[in-house]
Scaffold this motif. Structure first.
Motif, PDB file in Angstrom:
ATOM      1  N   GLU A 354     -17.433  45.874   9.967  1.00 44.95           N
ATOM      2  CA  GLU A 354     -15.970  45.142   9.657  1.00 44.95           C
ATOM      3  C   GLU A 354     -15.162  45.803   9.975  1.00 44.95           C
ATOM      4  O   GLU A 354     -13.821  45.311  10.080  1.00 44.95           O
ATOM      5  CB  GLU A 354     -16.516  44.437   7.458  1.00 44.95           C
ATOM      6  N   SER A 355     -15.241  47.163   9.472  1.00 46.03           N
ATOM      7  CA  SER A 355     -13.895  47.881  10.000  1.00 46.03           C
ATOM      8  C   SER A 355     -14.074  47.790  12.035  1.00 46.03           C
ATOM      9  O   SER A 355     -11.993  47.645  11.845  1.00 46.03           O
ATOM     10  CB  SER A 355     -14.211  49.379   9.635  1.00 46.03           C
ATOM     11  N   ILE A 356     -14.972  47.706  11.784  1.00 44.63           N
ATOM     12  CA  ILE A 356     -14.392  47.336  13.610  1.00 44.63           C
ATOM     13  C   ILE A 356     -13.815  46.097  14.177  1.00 44.63           C
ATOM     14  O   ILE A 356     -12.617  46.104  14.916  1.00 44.63           O
ATOM     15  CB  ILE A 356     -15.912  47.460  14.134  1.00 44.63           C
ATOM     16  N   VAL A 357     -14.623  45.287  13.007  1.00 42.21           N
ATOM     17  CA  VAL A 357     -13.679  43.902  13.689  1.00 42.21           C
ATOM     18  C   VAL A 357     -12.339  44.108  13.210  1.00 42.21           C
ATOM     19  O   VAL A 357     -11.388  43.167  14.004  1.00 42.21           O
ATOM     20  CB  VAL A 357     -14.342  42.943  13.250  1.00 42.21           C
ATOM     21  N   ASP A 358     -11.934  44.486  11.840  1.00 48.05           N
ATOM     22  CA  ASP A 358     -10.489  44.248  11.766  1.00 48.05           C
ATOM     23  C   ASP A 358      -9.791  45.366  12.631  1.00 48.05           C
ATOM     24  O   ASP A 358      -8.418  45.062  13.008  1.00 48.05           O
ATOM     25  CB  ASP A 358     -10.395  45.490  10.466  1.00 48.05           C
ATOM     26  N   THR A 359     -10.052  46.123  13.181  1.00 54.61           N
ATOM     27  CA  THR A 359      -9.305  46.898  14.135  1.00 54.61           C
ATOM     28  C   THR A 359      -9.018  45.621  15.913  1.00 54.61           C
ATOM     29  O   THR A 359      -8.135  46.181  16.122  1.00 54.61           O
ATOM     30  CB  THR A 359     -10.359  48.815  15.005  1.00 54.61           C
ATOM     31  N   LEU A 360     -10.033  45.404  15.524  1.00 51.48           N
ATOM     32  CA  LEU A 360     -10.206  44.630  17.380  1.00 51.48           C
ATOM     33  C   LEU A 360      -8.931  43.796  17.167  1.00 51.48           C
ATOM     34  O   LEU A 360      -7.882  43.010  17.713  1.00 51.48           O
ATOM     35  CB  LEU A 360     -11.157  44.063  17.669  1.00 51.48           C
ATOM     36  N   TYR A 361      -8.757  42.902  15.575  1.00 53.20           N
ATOM     37  CA  TYR A 361      -7.613  41.911  15.157  1.00 53.20           C
ATOM     38  C   TYR A 361      -6.522  42.281  15.287  1.00 53.20           C
ATOM     39  O   TYR A 361      -5.358  42.028  15.840  1.00 53.20           O
ATOM     40  CB  TYR A 361      -8.181  41.105  14.533  1.00 53.20           C
ATOM     41  N   GLU A 362      -6.071  43.938  15.062  1.00 46.86           N
ATOM     42  CA  GLU A 362      -4.743  44.598  14.834  1.00 46.86           C
ATOM     43  C   GLU A 362      -4.788  44.373  16.305  1.00 46.86           C
ATOM     44  O   GLU A 362      -3.523  44.778  16.971  1.00 46.86           O
ATOM     45  CB  GLU A 362      -4.640  45.969  14.469  1.00 46.86           C
ATOM     46  N   ARG A 363      -5.528  44.542  17.491  1.00 49.34           N
ATOM     47  CA  ARG A 363      -5.073  44.898  18.688  1.00 49.34           C
ATOM     48  C   ARG A 363      -5.612  43.858  19.765  1.00 49.34           C
ATOM     49  O   ARG A 363      -4.197  43.377  20.199  1.00 49.34           O
ATOM     50  CB  ARG A 363      -6.826  45.730  19.738  1.00 49.34           C
ATOM     51  N   HIS A 364      -6.039  42.601  19.402  1.00 47.95           N
ATOM     52  CA  HIS A 364      -5.989  41.265  19.996  1.00 47.95           C
ATOM     53  C   HIS A 364      -5.427  40.411  18.886  1.00 47.95           C
ATOM     54  O   HIS A 364      -5.551  39.154  19.663  1.00 47.95           O
ATOM     55  CB  HIS A 364      -7.563  41.335  20.768  1.00 47.95           C
ATOM     56  N   GLY A 365      -5.009  40.384  18.029  1.00 46.41           N
ATOM     57  CA  GLY A 365      -5.209  39.145  17.209  1.00 46.41           C
ATOM     58  C   GLY A 365      -4.362  38.365  17.782  1.00 46.41           C
ATOM     59  O   GLY A 365      -4.325  36.807  17.537  1.00 46.41           O
ATOM     60  N   HIS A 366      -3.550  38.781  18.631  1.00 50.81           N
ATOM     61  CA  HIS A 366      -2.195  37.866  18.787  1.00 50.81           C
ATOM     62  C   HIS A 366      -2.438  36.883  20.286  1.00 50.81           C
ATOM     63  O   HIS A 366      -2.116  36.166  20.062  1.00 50.81           O
ATOM     64  CB  HIS A 366      -1.233  39.150  19.111  1.00 50.81           C
ATOM     65  N   LEU A 367      -3.594  37.372  20.846  1.00 50.52           N
ATOM     66  CA  LEU A 367      -4.168  35.800  21.095  1.00 50.52           C
ATOM     67  C   LEU A 367      -5.132  34.377  21.142  1.00 50.52           C
ATOM     68  O   LEU A 367      -5.308  34.331  20.228  1.00 50.52           O
ATOM     69  CB  LEU A 367      -5.272  37.001  22.298  1.00 50.52           C
ATOM     70  N   HIS A 368      -5.349  33.555  22.059  1.00 55.17           N
ATOM     71  CA  HIS A 368      -5.279  32.397  21.576  1.00 55.17           C
ATOM     72  C   HIS A 368      -6.917  32.898  21.452  1.00 55.17           C
ATOM     73  O   HIS A 368      -7.920  33.617  22.219  1.00 55.17           O
ATOM     74  CB  HIS A 368      -5.564  31.845  23.020  1.00 55.17           C
ATOM     75  N   TRP A 369      -7.401  31.860  19.850  1.00 54.16           N
ATOM     76  CA  TRP A 369      -9.205  32.676  20.234  1.00 54.16           C
ATOM     77  C   TRP A 369      -9.828  32.864  21.402  1.00 54.16           C
ATOM     78  O   TRP A 369     -10.654  32.408  20.770  1.00 54.16           O
ATOM     79  CB  TRP A 369      -9.725  31.312  19.119  1.00 54.16           C
ATOM     80  N   VAL A 370      -9.578  31.528  22.052  1.00 53.67           N
ATOM     81  CA  VAL A 370     -10.558  32.034  23.674  1.00 53.67           C
ATOM     82  C   VAL A 370     -10.013  31.882  24.452  1.00 53.67           C
ATOM     83  O   VAL A 370     -10.146  31.789  26.409  1.00 53.67           O
ATOM     84  CB  VAL A 370     -11.188  30.487  23.925  1.00 53.67           C
ATOM     85  N   HIS A 371      -9.088  33.216  24.032  1.00 53.90           N
ATOM     86  CA  HIS A 371      -8.811  34.205  25.559  1.00 53.90           C
ATOM     87  C   HIS A 371      -9.961  35.342  26.102  1.00 53.90           C
ATOM     88  O   HIS A 371     -10.862  34.864  25.120  1.00 53.90           O
ATOM     89  CB  HIS A 371      -7.872  35.495  25.327  1.00 53.90           C
ATOM     90  N   VAL A 372      -9.476  35.772  27.774  1.00 50.17           N
ATOM     91  CA  VAL A 372     -10.995  36.037  27.787  1.00 50.17           C
ATOM     92  C   VAL A 372     -11.028  36.989  26.901  1.00 50.17           C
ATOM     93  O   VAL A 372     -12.032  38.197  26.785  1.00 50.17           O
ATOM     94  CB  VAL A 372     -10.855  36.090  28.894  1.00 50.17           C
ATOM     95  N   ARG A 373      -9.152  38.448  26.742  1.00 54.20           N
ATOM     96  CA  ARG A 373      -9.206  39.862  26.350  1.00 54.20           C
ATOM     97  C   ARG A 373     -10.281  40.184  25.224  1.00 54.20           C
ATOM     98  O   ARG A 373     -11.123  41.426  24.643  1.00 54.20           O
ATOM     99  CB  ARG A 373      -8.539  40.450  26.562  1.00 54.20           C
ATOM    100  N   ASN A 374      -9.312  39.708  24.380  1.00 52.20           N
ATOM    101  CA  ASN A 374     -10.022  39.480  22.571  1.00 52.20           C
ATOM    102  C   ASN A 374     -11.667  39.253  22.596  1.00 52.20           C
ATOM    103  O   ASN A 374     -12.410  39.941  21.928  1.00 52.20           O
ATOM    104  CB  ASN A 374      -9.097  38.108  21.365  1.00 52.20           C
ATOM    105  N   ASN A 375     -12.099  38.246  22.849  1.00 51.62           N
ATOM    106  CA  ASN A 375     -13.842  37.911  22.933  1.00 51.62           C
ATOM    107  C   ASN A 375     -14.490  39.541  24.482  1.00 51.62           C
ATOM    108  O   ASN A 375     -15.466  39.392  23.187  1.00 51.62           O
ATOM    109  CB  ASN A 375     -13.561  36.750  23.723  1.00 51.62           C
ATOM    110  N   ALA A 376     -14.060  39.451  25.170  1.00 47.97           N
ATOM    111  CA  ALA A 376     -14.825  40.238  25.784  1.00 47.97           C
ATOM    112  C   ALA A 376     -14.808  42.398  24.805  1.00 47.97           C
ATOM    113  O   ALA A 376     -15.822  42.152  24.645  1.00 47.97           O
ATOM    114  CB  ALA A 376     -14.201  40.940  26.975  1.00 47.97           C
TER     115      ALA A 376
END
Length: 463
Positions: A354-376
């Motif tokens: 959960e802490s890992i995903v928290d950090t990923l959302y801080e970095r990439h949460g502004h992107l659309h849910w099917v953008h490539v960068r956040n999902n990759a």
């Protein structure tokens, strides 16, 4: 159904509108895409807003009310203007294969002989991960957790079920209505259709029809011949439209296509890796030719990254070898590469998912849910965190949200290939019934064992 952003229906009331193609709906997405690429769209935003246009992009691809003819014409004019703006620095984010390939290693320290069991595991893992993510596609991360907590099933460790789900939670977080009838645990009877599997089937047919030296034009022709237009979304639907307008690749990816760096190409390229075992370079080259029909830059980087992962997974001894192979084909200065590398380090650094995903959302949460960068990034983190274990990996990535069926499919394919079919848990594989539904002609009802045999034949032919 879709890992590339399929609509889940139209507006709540009134007639449904076709999605992903109207200029007035494409333009807000283009403004967001251009900003992300560092383009100055201030003048375009001002003109659009002054005319009464909606600046915020519609989540489902189509706005609720059709635009007037005048507003639609202006949207087309502004899309042309956006297309003419300079893109990112090609030194960091190249948009041609030669420039990308110039950064690759000259040798690959991976075995080149692949076993049928490992390819069978790759196909099964892709289906299992996709199926796990299907019912919660479009449900945000906190909604997924609420569903699981309300049924006493958090953390995620099996297929989703509606049994025991309180009515108020179900109303707050409705399942993906296209997927739930066939992807909840109580309803599964074989692998239902999904674009994450359809594109794998199409890649198999492209290779069987045109051979390993197929071109982007061959891929485009394969779409027109074998891929129903109603089964493509976002960048693929725009590219399909552009093909019908007479454009050819790579222009099909570039005209009025704000989804050019979304996830669509990343979900299409596993087969190019499975048929080039131990050769991430050959897999990536094939993936680039496929991706060029609909995607550019990061959209294509996602495609070559997954292809390289898939080239390593059926022959590697562990997940680090696989992740190294994936990173080896990426442009070193790109934002995509930075996102993947950071996410991998996060995933390997702690057991607190959960802490890992928290950090990923801080970095990439502004992107659309099917953008490539956040999902990759989520995929890279889950693979590192899961350490090659299918269940740990796919449950992590799906519980992280965003494009759950696509990320589940990619993570499942890698970990399934590492384990081989004989090493996969029966509880995950048995519900598939060795049957895959598809609207790709000639594939409906095909068995995963048959797909693995056909993939092995191509891999041996390439060798």
């Amino acid at each position: 159904m879709s890992g590339a952003g399929a609509p889940d229906g139209g507006p709540a009331t009134g007639p449904r509108r076709l999605t992903w193609v109207q200029p007035e709906d494409l333009l807000p997405h283009e403004l967001a895409a251009s900003r992300d690429e560092g383009r100055d769209v201030t003048a375009l935003v001002e003109r659009w807003a002054a005319a009464g246009g909606e600046v915020t992009a519609p989540v489902g691809g189509a706005s609720a009310v059709p635009a007037s003819p005048e507003l639609r014409a202006l949207a087309g004019e502004l899309l042309d203007a956006a297309d003419a703006l300079p893109g990112p620095d090609p030194a960091d984010e190249p948009d041609d294969l030669a420039a990308v390939r110039a950064t690759w290693p000259t040798a690959w320290n991976l075995p080149a002989t692949v076993e049928l069991d490992r390819l069978h595991g790759a196909w099964l893992g892709r289906a299992v991960g996709c199926l796990l993510g299907k019912p919660v596609e479009r449900i945000p991360r906190h909604g997924i957790r609420e569903i699981l907590t309300a049924t006493g099933r958090w953390p995620l460790r099996g297929y989703f079920t509606a049994k025991g789900l309180p009515a108020e939670v179900a109303a707050r977080w409705p399942w993906n209505r296209r997927s739930a009838p066939t992807s909840l645990a109580e309803n599964i009877a074989g692998m239902p259709e999904d674009d994450d599997l359809n594109f794998a089937l199409l890649a198999l047919r492209v290779l069987e029809t045109y051979g390993p030296d197929f071109t982007s034009a061959d891929v485009a022709q394969a779409w027109l011949d074998w891929l129903p237009a109603g089964r493509v979304f976002t960048a693929e639907r725009v590219a399909y439209r552009n093909l019908l307008l007479g454009l050819t690749p790579p222009e099909t990816a570039r005209r009025h296509n704000p989804f050019r760096e979304w996830i669509g190409a990343q979900i299409r390229t596993d087969v190019y890796g499975w048929t080039n075992p131990g050769r991430p370079d050959l897999a990536a080259e094939a993936a680039w030719r496929d991706a060029a029909v609909s995607h550019v830059r990061a959209g294509a980087y996602g495609a070559i990254w997954v292809a390289a992962l898939a080239a390593a997974a059926p022959v590697a001894g562990g997940i680090d070898e696989v992740l190294d192979a994936g990173e080896s084909v990426l442009p070193p200065g790109s934002r995509f590469t930075a996102a993947v590398r950071e996410a991998r380090a996060l995933g390997a650094g702690t057991d607190d998912w959960e802490s890992i995903v928290d950090t990923l959302y801080e970095r990439h949460g502004h992107l659309h849910w099917v953008h490539v960068r956040n999902n990759a990034a989520l995929v890279a983190a889950a693979l590192a965190y899961g350490r090659g274990d299918l269940e740990r990996s796919i449950c992590a990535v799906v519980s992280g949200g965003w494009d759950t069926d696509s990320t589940g499919a990619t993570v499942g394919a890698v970990t399934g290939a590492l384990a081989g079919a004989s090493g996969l848990p029966e509880g995950w594989v048995a519900p598939l019934g060795n049957r895959l539904a598809s609207s790709i002609a000639g594939f409906d009802g095909v068995g995963f064992d048959a797909l693995a045999s056909r993939t092995l034949a191509l891999a041996r032919g390439a060798a």
